[in-house]
Design an enzyme around this catalytic site. Structure first.
Site, PDB file in Angstrom:
ATOM      1  N   ARG A 162      -0.780 -35.484  68.886  1.00 49.47           N
ATOM      2  CA  ARG A 162      -0.217 -34.438  68.013  1.00 49.47           C
ATOM      3  C   ARG A 162       0.087 -33.176  68.809  1.00 49.47           C
ATOM      4  O   ARG A 162      -0.635 -32.848  69.754  1.00 49.47           O
ATOM      5  CB  ARG A 162      -1.214 -34.074  66.900  1.00 49.47           C
ATOM      6  CG  ARG A 162      -1.397 -35.165  65.890  1.00 49.47           C
ATOM      7  CD  ARG A 162      -2.477 -34.800  64.880  1.00 49.47           C
ATOM      8  NE  ARG A 162      -3.407 -35.899  64.730  1.00 49.47           N
ATOM      9  CZ  ARG A 162      -4.612 -35.802  64.191  1.00 49.47           C
ATOM     10  NH1 ARG A 162      -5.050 -34.643  63.753  1.00 49.47           N
ATOM     11  NH2 ARG A 162      -5.391 -36.860  64.101  1.00 49.47           N
ATOM     12  N   GLU A 193     -21.031 -38.242  62.445  1.00 48.83           N
ATOM     13  CA  GLU A 193     -20.353 -38.143  61.145  1.00 48.83           C
ATOM     14  C   GLU A 193     -20.852 -39.196  60.158  1.00 48.83           C
ATOM     15  O   GLU A 193     -21.098 -38.897  58.992  1.00 48.83           O
ATOM     16  CB  GLU A 193     -18.834 -38.315  61.328  1.00 48.83           C
ATOM     17  CG  GLU A 193     -18.162 -37.092  61.917  1.00 48.83           C
ATOM     18  CD  GLU A 193     -16.724 -37.360  62.303  1.00 48.83           C
ATOM     19  OE1 GLU A 193     -16.479 -38.284  63.096  1.00 48.83           O
ATOM     20  OE2 GLU A 193     -15.844 -36.627  61.832  1.00 48.83           O
TER      21      GLU A 193
END
Ligand code: AMP
Length: 409
Positions: free
Chosen positions: A249, A392
């Site tokens: 990105r 996570e």
């Protein structure tokens, strides 16, 4: 009356755009520290084939590439290994499935049970996260079908950033944007929250004692400024595109570039979306790969494009770090986490050397050899530098446990 806690098995589904990770945890009491999952499964998607793998305590019990499977078939093939590996005798032993949901908008600021109304809201939010929320919902539907006895919970990647004040989460366009939901949401919240809490634990400090910047550097990458234990600013914005240069990105670019490409190069919105999400960043500049391991390898062979990509990555980090430190009015602790943050000493060194003006000094040997959850700064350094393994999946499982046991998360 004190309620008696019973052992609880919680399955976590962390659905991404190109892979899904599953993990099964068992908690016998309130989870305080990360534990290893009983079982882990991964699905990697590509156009013509699906790779599925599963392991129990580091030992592979499945590693297979098949023709392209649909979501339900793939998850089912993985879940079967829970029985084959004698982790479960019956799927009804899974009490909760915890889903990482990327976008919770302004509505979801805490973990929540997935009811039909919640599903509807997550679907509405797909407009803001078209690459993520629809995947998350598909995961919910598949788990409901395959594990009908389990409760389904959502833990949101945006929730930790709900404390960012209006002056930092409002874009300087017409105010109407804000009213329409166009604002900075921030992402990687589950990781930033876990790592900042772990940092307080390691340094034995209270939240109000530390100004922290957490650098989550994985395929996606973001920085968060944390004061008093709360997110007060972050580099990702309306979508996970803003901020740092990433694997594939762009990070922040002048929006006029897109208008220019649309007008003069006749690029469609779909083509532009693909370029800025999948063909840019490390991959776009190196022309080879968005994977930092490949970039490092090419740098060692003096590939000029890989060297430029690496230098740009460090520069982007320093520029954004400066912004976060400015917002915090100082810095007490700097955290590196995720694939690149945890595993690439040269990135940490190149970023930290530029911060000597803050009285920050890293110990080169410790930085080179560190294991997860270590301090790599020197004792006199005015800023503590930590490498923390992000957790996570464990955090999602812990949040589910707390939701079930009515504990504040
Ligand atoms: P994540 O999204 O957290 O899985 O991180 C993925 C990124 O971390 C990719 O760019 C990987 O190349 C990078 N990464 C993971 N492990 C290593 C390693 N041992 N050395 C260098 N880069 C790594």
């Amino acid at each position: 009356m004190e309620l008696k806690l019973v052992p609880m098995k919680i399955l976590v589904l962390n659905a991404g755009s190109s892979s899904d990770k599953l993990a099964l945890y068992e908690f016998n009491e309130e989870p305080a520290h990360p534990v290893s999952p009983l079982w882990q499964g991964t699905i990697e998607w590509s156009q013509n084939q699906t790779k599925i793998s599963a392991e129990i305590k580091g030992k592979k019990i499945l590693d297979r590439a098949t023709h392209a499977l649909d979501y339900k078939e793939a998850i089912n093939s993985l879940l079967i290994t829970l029985k084959e590996g004698n982790i479960l005798s019956d799927f009804s032993q899974i009490a909760i499935v915890g889903h990482r949901v990327v976008h919770g908008g302004t509505l979801f600021q805490k973990p929540t049970w997935i009811t039909p109304d919640v599903t509807k809201e997550i679907k509405t939010l797909s407009l803001l996260a078209p690459l993520h929320n629809p995947n998350n919902l598909e995961g919910v539907e598949v788990c409901k079908a395959l594990l009908p006895r389990a409760k389904q919970a959502a833990v949101f990647d945006t929730a930790f950033h709900a404390t960012i004040p209006a002056k930092a989460n409002t874009y300087a366009g017409p105010y109407q944007w804000k009213e329409e939901g166009i604002q900075r949401y921030g992402f990687h919240g589950i990781s930033h929250q876990y790592c900042s809490q772990r940092c307080l634990e390691i340094l034995k400090k209270k939240p109000e004692q530390l100004k922290i910047v957490c650098c989550h550097l994985g395929n996606g990458a973001s920085l968060t400024a944390i004061a008093d234990g709360k997110s007060i600013d972050t580099t990702m914005g309306f979508t996970p595109l803003e901020g740092l240069m990433m694997g594939t990105r762009t990070g922040s670019i002048d929006p006029s570039i897109l208008l220019y490409l649309q007008k003069n190069k006749k690029k469609t919105p779909g083509e532009l979306l693909k370029i800025i999400n999948f063909d840019s960043g490390l991959k776009g500049i190196s022309g080879k790969s968005g994977d930092m391991r490949d970039i490092l390898q090419s740098c060692s062979q003096a590939d000029p494009y890989a060297i430029l990509a690496y230098d740009m990555y460090v520069h982007s980090l320093k520029r954004n770090l400066g912004a976060m430190i400015g917002v915090l009015n100082g810095l007490d602790a700097l955290i590196f986490t995720a694939g690149i943050g945890e595993n690439v000493p040269s990135i940490r060194k190149d970023v930290c050397e530029g911060l000597a003006y803050l009285g920050l000094a890293i110990n080169p040997q410790k930085n080179q050899d560190c294991r997860p959850d270590e301090i790599v700064s020197t004792p006199p350094s005015k800023v503590a530098v930590l490498v923390i393994k992000t957790q996570e999946d464990w955090s999602i499982a812990k949040d589910c446990w707390q939701l079930q046991n009515n504990k504040e998360t």
